[in-house]
Design a protein around this motif. Structure first.
Motif, PDB file in Angstrom:
ATOM      1  N   LYS A  87      57.528  65.012  18.854  1.00 17.95           N
ATOM      2  CA  LYS A  87      56.563  64.251  18.699  1.00 17.95           C
ATOM      3  C   LYS A  87      56.944  62.965  19.345  1.00 17.95           C
ATOM      4  CE  LYS A  87      53.939  61.787  15.147  1.00 17.95           C
ATOM      5  NZ  LYS A  87      53.275  61.593  13.683  1.00 17.95           N
ATOM      6  N   ALA A 128      46.994  67.135  25.216  1.00 12.66           N
ATOM      7  CA  ALA A 128      47.371  65.982  25.251  1.00 12.66           C
ATOM      8  C   ALA A 128      47.264  65.091  26.427  1.00 12.66           C
ATOM      9  CB  ALA A 128      48.791  65.967  24.609  1.00 12.66           C
ATOM     10  N   ASP A 179      54.263  71.421  17.200  1.00 15.85           N
ATOM     11  CA  ASP A 179      54.897  72.162  16.202  1.00 15.85           C
ATOM     12  C   ASP A 179      55.943  73.256  17.044  1.00 15.85           C
ATOM     13  OD1 ASP A 179      56.203  73.653  14.454  1.00 15.85           O
ATOM     14  OD2 ASP A 179      54.221  74.427  13.284  1.00 15.85           O
ATOM     15  N   HIS A 215      64.785  67.783  20.231  1.00 12.80           N
ATOM     16  CA  HIS A 215      63.626  67.943  19.225  1.00 12.80           C
ATOM     17  C   HIS A 215      63.876  69.878  18.818  1.00 12.80           C
ATOM     18  CE1 HIS A 215      61.948  64.333  20.368  1.00 12.80           C
ATOM     19  NE2 HIS A 215      62.396  64.594  21.534  1.00 12.80           N
ATOM     20  N   ASP A 239      55.555  59.575  22.353  1.00  9.17           N
ATOM     21  CA  ASP A 239      54.487  58.614  22.857  1.00  9.17           C
ATOM     22  C   ASP A 239      54.868  58.529  24.423  1.00  9.17           C
ATOM     23  OD1 ASP A 239      56.809  56.756  22.901  1.00  9.17           O
ATOM     24  OD2 ASP A 239      55.568  55.278  21.534  1.00  9.17           O
ATOM     25  N   GLN A 242      51.264  60.555  24.573  1.00 11.38           N
ATOM     26  CA  GLN A 242      51.251  61.027  23.086  1.00 11.38           C
ATOM     27  C   GLN A 242      51.205  62.561  22.847  1.00 11.38           C
ATOM     28  OE1 GLN A 242      49.714  59.015  19.909  1.00 11.38           O
ATOM     29  NE2 GLN A 242      50.900  57.239  20.320  1.00 11.38           N
ATOM     30  N   ASP A 271      52.396  65.809  20.064  1.00 11.66           N
ATOM     31  CA  ASP A 271      52.952  66.212  18.866  1.00 11.66           C
ATOM     32  C   ASP A 271      52.842  67.892  18.657  1.00 11.66           C
ATOM     33  OD1 ASP A 271      53.711  66.523  16.298  1.00 11.66           O
ATOM     34  OD2 ASP A 271      52.084  65.275  15.339  1.00 11.66           O
ATOM     35  N   GLN A 326      60.024  69.739  15.692  1.00 12.05           N
ATOM     36  CA  GLN A 326      58.851  69.218  16.076  1.00 12.05           C
ATOM     37  C   GLN A 326      59.133  68.116  17.164  1.00 12.05           C
ATOM     38  OE1 GLN A 326      56.070  69.543  13.810  1.00 12.05           O
ATOM     39  NE2 GLN A 326      54.595  68.298  14.812  1.00 12.05           N
TER      40      GLN A 326
END
Length: 187
Positions: free
Chosen positions: A175, A63, A185, A170, A177, A181, A183, A173
Motif C-alpha cells: 500500500k 492504479a 494484496d 512489504h 501513495d 496510489q 494497494d 500488503q
C-alpha cells in the motif's frame, strides 16, 4: 552432418555492444539484455516469477494515473552501453514511438520493477538498481520470493545523491501513495 557456425554476435566487438545493436543483431535469444556492453541471456522463468509479474502488472494497470502505462519485459535504454529489460515498467504514454518500438528511454520511466531470479540475484539486487538510479529513474521495486510469496522492497531516488533510498519492505500488503496510489494484496 554439418554443424551450423556460431553466430557472429558471440564474438563481441572490442568496445562491447551498444543499446542500438540489440535491434540489429540477428537471431538473439528473446529478452537479451545489455549491461556494460555485454549481452546477458536470461534463463527460463519460474512459476513464482510469472505469477508475481502478472499480479503486479494487473494491479498497476488499474492504479496507474492517466498519462502512464505499464509494460512487461520491454528494454529501457539507460545509456549507450546499458539496455536492461526490467520485468515491468511504468512509462509516460508520450514516449510511444509506434508499434515497432522495442525500448524506452530512461527519462520516460517512472518505475522499474525486477522480480529476482536465482540466476540474476546479483544483477537484480545490486547492478540494475545502481544503473537505474544513475539514469534518474525515480522509483524502483525489487521483488523477492519468501516461500512462494512475493516480498516487495520499494525504493525512491534521492535527486541530490542519485541513489535509491529504501521506502519499505512489504510482505502481505503493498500500500503506497508514491509513485501513485496503489494497494495490492500480496498473499
Amino acid at each position: 552432418m554439418s554443424v551450423a557456425p556460431y553466430p557472429n554476435w558471440l564474438r563481441p566487438p572490442v568496445d562491447g555492444y551498444t543499446a542500438e545493436d540489440l535491434d540489429r543483431l540477428p537471431d538473439l535469444p528473446p529478452h537479451t539484455e545489455l549491461l556494460d556492453g555485454s549481452l546477458i541471456f536470461v534463463s527460463p522463468q519460474t512459476k513464482f516469477h510469472v505469477r508475481t509479474k502478472r499480479l503486479l502488472e494487473r494491479a498497476l494497470e488499474e492504479a496507474a494515473p492517466e498519462g502512464w502505462e505499464v509494460w512487461p519485459e520491454m528494454g529501457v535504454t539507460l545509456d549507450r552501453r546499458n539496455r536492461p529489460e526490467p520485468d515491468l515498467l511504468v512509462v509516460d504514454v508520450a514516449s510511444d514511438t509506434g508499434y515497432l518500438q522495442t525500448n524506452f528511454n530512461a527519462e520516460h520511466v517512472l518505475l522499474a520493477i525486477e522480480v529476482v531470479s536465482q540466476e540474476s540475484r546479483e544483477r537484480d539486487r545490486e547492478v540494475k538498481p545502481r544503473k537505474y538510479a544513475t539514469a534518474g529513474i525515480p522509483h524502483f521495486w525489487r521483488v523477492e520470493c519468501d516461500e512462494g510469496r512475493p516480498v516487495v522492497h520499494t525504493y525512491e531516488l534521492d535527486p541530490a545523491t542519485r541513489l535509491y533510498g529504501l521506502t519499505g519492505i512489504h510482505h502481505k500488503q503493498l500500500k503506497l501513495d508514491r509513485p501513485f496510489q496503489v494497494d495490492i494484496d500480496l498473499t
